[in-house]
Write a protein that holds these residues in place. Structure first.
Motif, PDB file in Angstrom:
ATOM      1  N   THR A   1      44.915  36.410  46.505  1.00 58.35           N
ATOM      2  CA  THR A   1      43.790  35.794  47.216  1.00 58.35           C
ATOM      3  C   THR A   1      43.461  34.445  46.576  1.00 58.35           C
ATOM      4  O   THR A   1      43.629  34.262  45.373  1.00 58.35           O
ATOM      5  CB  THR A   1      42.538  36.694  47.216  1.00 58.35           C
TER       6      THR A   1
ATOM      7  N   PHE B   1      46.739  34.782  50.740  1.00 57.22           N
ATOM      8  CA  PHE B   1      45.421  34.991  51.329  1.00 57.22           C
ATOM      9  C   PHE B   1      44.538  33.796  50.977  1.00 57.22           C
ATOM     10  O   PHE B   1      44.474  33.389  49.815  1.00 57.22           O
ATOM     11  CB  PHE B   1      44.740  36.238  50.742  1.00 57.22           C
TER      12      PHE B   1
ATOM     13  N   LEU C   1      36.928  35.258  52.784  1.00 54.05           N
ATOM     14  CA  LEU C   1      36.460  36.438  52.055  1.00 54.05           C
ATOM     15  C   LEU C   1      34.933  36.521  51.990  1.00 54.05           C
ATOM     16  O   LEU C   1      34.393  37.580  51.688  1.00 54.05           O
ATOM     17  CB  LEU C   1      37.059  36.453  50.650  1.00 54.05           C
TER      18      LEU C   1
ATOM     19  N   SER D   1      39.691  44.029  56.856  1.00 51.11           N
ATOM     20  CA  SER D   1      40.563  44.510  55.778  1.00 51.11           C
ATOM     21  C   SER D   1      41.571  45.512  56.327  1.00 51.11           C
ATOM     22  O   SER D   1      42.749  45.499  55.940  1.00 51.11           O
ATOM     23  CB  SER D   1      39.729  45.161  54.672  1.00 51.11           C
TER      24      SER D   1
ATOM     25  N   HIS E   1      43.437  39.779  42.902  1.00 49.61           N
ATOM     26  CA  HIS E   1      42.128  39.322  43.378  1.00 49.61           C
ATOM     27  C   HIS E   1      41.768  38.094  42.554  1.00 49.61           C
ATOM     28  O   HIS E   1      41.329  38.217  41.399  1.00 49.61           O
ATOM     29  CB  HIS E   1      41.066  40.401  43.145  1.00 49.61           C
TER      30      HIS E   1
ATOM     31  N   SER F   1      34.427  41.565  48.607  1.00 54.77           N
ATOM     32  CA  SER F   1      35.773  41.442  49.183  1.00 54.77           C
ATOM     33  C   SER F   1      36.800  42.176  48.316  1.00 54.77           C
ATOM     34  O   SER F   1      37.771  42.738  48.833  1.00 54.77           O
ATOM     35  CB  SER F   1      36.172  39.970  49.325  1.00 54.77           C
TER      36      SER F   1
END
Ligand SMILES: NC(=O)c1ccc[n+]([C@@H]2O[C@H](COP(=O)([O-])OP(=O)(O)OC[C@H]3O[C@@H](n4cnc5c(N)ncnc54)[C@H](OP(=O)(O)O)[C@@H]3O)[C@@H](O)[C@H]2O)c1
Length: 259
Positions: free
Chosen positions: A23, A47, A76, A84, A103, A132
């Motif tokens: 992410t 992401f 996010l 999700s 993450h 998130s």
């Protein structure tokens, strides 16, 4: 646990065949991680909220001759359980499994006393930096479970911060969210103990030369800081080598990397 050697040279095929989601892959540490994972053979799921930045990363990875990544545009700050689940379904359809989840995305938010903290900003920072992480992990867990027995087992790596480990004045929702991320990691780790092969850990990158750091410390000379690329051997080691002994651990990158 096999100890991390700061002079370790990761083999080019370290992550060959692995599918790893990152992410915040469009900038800073996430961008470096996306490049580094791809350069070591992984198919990276990019992401991020800024599709143009993700397309740049995609183009650079493909131009370097590394496995074609996948762009997953997602904001996010507003991600829901349904979003999700949709992301999980897309990954399931494309790959049927997930070997790693980094993450990394986060926002700094205002640096003001809580007494004056804008409640809308509070919600945005907590949603982006903490909620998130919960929603994506929950939705992607079955795909991580499906990654199979190949060592090392799948890793969910949360990104902490000194502000979360040692909360202090004027770090506002960022500090609270990062403290929450440590707790989230430990709860997931404890709940998966003995019933899952998925490993959970967190990493505090420490001061690193990125836009977020420059915003937090405008008076600091960025040249004095390690770059995101300097951190990558440790990130590669965690996803590609580290065994179950990192499970449940909060890792301070500075201590491990000897930077
Ligand atoms: N740099 C440091 O010194 C330091 C120290 C301790 C911890 N950390 C942590 O390390 C991680 C990476 O930080 P960094 O310094 O690389 O920060 P950065 O350069 O600001 O990059 C953050 C990334 O997160 C993305 N992002 C922010 N909000 C998002 C949202 N709502 N939806 C999707 N993506 C979003 C950003 O997208 P955009 O490009 O669109 O903005 C960007 O790609 C963060 O978790 C940070 O808290 C950093």
């Amino acid at each position: 646990m096999t100890a991390f050697d700061p002079h370790w040279q990761p083999p080019a095929d370290l992550l060959a065949g692995r599918v790893i989601a990152v992410t915040g892959a469009g900038a800073g540490i996430g961008r470096a991680a996306a490049h580094s994972f791809a350069a070591h053979g992984a198919t990276v799921l990019l992401f991020g909220r800024n599709e143009a930045k993700l397309i740049d990363v995609y183009d650079e990875i493909v131009a370097a001759g590394n496995p074609e990544p996948v762009i997953q545009a997602v904001n996010l700050a507003g991600v829901t359980a349904e979003d999700s689940s949709r992301l999980a379904a897309a990954i399931d359809e494309g790959f049927g499994r997930l070997d790693g989840l980094l993450h990394n995305a986060s926002v700094l938010g205002p640096r003001v006393p809580l007494a004056h903290y804008d409640p809308d900003k509070w919600h945005e920072v907590i949603a982006t930096n903490l909620t998130s992480n919960f929603l994506l992990t929950q939705a992607l867990l079955p795909l991580l479970e499906a990654a199979g027995e190949r060592a090392p087992s799948p890793l969910v790596l949360f990104t902490g911060s000194g502000a979360g480990l040692r909360p202090r004045a004027y770090w506002g929702a960022y500090a609270v969210a990062k403290a929450g991320v440590e707790a989230l990691m430990k709860v997931f780790a404890d709940e998966s103990e003995n019933i899952s092969t998925v490993r959970f850990a967190s990493i505090n990158p420490g001061g690193t030369r990125t836009a977020m750091r420059a915003a937090a410390f405008p008076g600091e000379d960025p040249a004095t800081l390690p770059t995101p690329a300097d951190l990558m051997p440790l990130y590669l080691w965690l996803f590609g080598v580290a065994d179950a002994a990192v499970h449940g651990r909060s890792i301070e990158a500075r201590e491990w990397l000897a930077l």
